[in-house]
Scaffold this active site. Structure first.
Site, mmCIF file in Angstrom:
data_model
loop_
_atom_site.group_PDB
_atom_site.id
_atom_site.type_symbol
_atom_site.label_atom_id
_atom_site.label_comp_id
_atom_site.label_asym_id
_atom_site.label_seq_id
_atom_site.Cartn_x
_atom_site.Cartn_y
_atom_site.Cartn_z
ATOM 1 C CG ASP A 11 -2.080 0.947 1.069
ATOM 2 O OD1 ASP A 11 -2.419 1.311 -0.077
ATOM 3 O OD2 ASP A 11 -2.662 1.346 2.104
ATOM 4 C CG HIS A 28 -0.462 2.058 -9.293
ATOM 5 N ND1 HIS A 28 -0.688 1.556 -8.026
ATOM 6 C CD2 HIS A 28 -1.539 2.840 -9.569
ATOM 7 C CE1 HIS A 28 -1.842 2.014 -7.572
ATOM 8 N NE2 HIS A 28 -2.377 2.802 -8.486
ATOM 9 C CG LEU A 121 10.371 -16.788 -3.755
ATOM 10 C CD1 LEU A 121 10.473 -16.812 -2.241
ATOM 11 C CD2 LEU A 121 10.762 -15.397 -4.280
#
Ligand code: IPE
Ligand code: IPE
Ligand code: MG
Length: 226
Positions: A11, A28, A121
């Site tokens: 956020d 973004h 991962l």
């Protein structure tokens, strides 16, 4: 101890841009660089799974122009299959993908199948994810299967996260102290860290300090401290 699974609520992108008098979309764009960095840091510090909250079921209420820009970002991310394949990353998605444009859904499926055998991962992207949607979908599928009562295992297996361990740690950047409908059941016994850093400013120092903070926590699961 290093957390095996860290879930990030990414956020603060919009505010990062607004503080610089730039359109929100630049925030973004910068946020995608942080995602890349955090994937690399997770490998470096031997975290097994990272989940990123990229689009919530509530984010549809944003202006269409911002949503369209986020779609562009997802398309670019999904076009980089090679990058993740080469890093031995296994990618998965959680959320109601069907609400996204068909080309994005197809690319997500391709990304999942082409990285399915990787055992490095685990990267999980939450797209059109919301815990209430997840739980109601799970309940409806259990009812449709003919069940009239359910066990915890039944519920777990009906969630989007059925093949992913629960997060040990949930990290939210951007200063808000709330979960915003993210992994409500799965985080029942997670540790939480809220930082004022905006997501595009989250860096290796912040990542290491999150690991240090986690290492200092005592997880008791309702028992007594050993
Ligand atoms: C988080 O950043 C990214 C998404 C929700 C897609 P925001 O866009 O919520 O950034 P702020 O909270 O407005 O700064
Ligand atoms: C949470 O951030 C959702 C994502 C990071 C994708 P929001 O910015 O949408 O959450 P609220 O509106 O502040 O609760
Ligand atoms: Mg926000």
């Amino acid at each position: 101890m290093t957390p095996s699974h860290i879930a990030f609520i990414m956020d603060g992108n919009g505010r990062w841009a607004e503080h610089r008098h730039l359109p929100r979309k630049y925030g973004h764009k910068m946020g995608t660089k942080t995602l890349d960095l955090v994937v690399n840091l997770a490998m470096k510090y031997e975290v097994k799974t990272v989940t990123f909250y990229a689009f919530s079921t509530e984010n549809w209420t944003r202006p269409k122009s911002e949503i369209d820009y986020l779609f562009q970002i997802f398309r670019r991310f999904l076009s980089e299959i090679d990058k993740y394949r080469d890093k031995n990353v296994r990618l998965r998605f959680i959320g109601n993908l069907a609400k996204f444009p068909a080309d994005i859904v197809d690319s997500c499926e391709k990304m999942v199948s082409e990285t399915a055998k990787n055992d490095g991962l685990n990267v999980v992207i939450a797209l059109n994810y919301g815990s209430w949607e997840e739980i109601t979908t799970a309940v409806n599928s259990l009812l449709a299967s003919g069940k009239t009562s359910v066990t915890k295992d039944d519920v777990v297996s009906a969630l989007y996260t059925h093949d992913i361990d629960f997060p040990d740690l949930v990290v939210r950047t951007g200063g808000e102290v709330r979960l915003s409908n993210f992994l409500l059941l799965q985080s029942a016994y997670s540790e939480f860290i809220f930082t004022d850093l905006l997501w595009p400013d989250f860096d290796e120092k912040a990542f290491v300090s999150v690991l240090d903070e986690y290492a200092s926590r005592v997880r008791k699961y309702g028992g007594l401290k050993s």
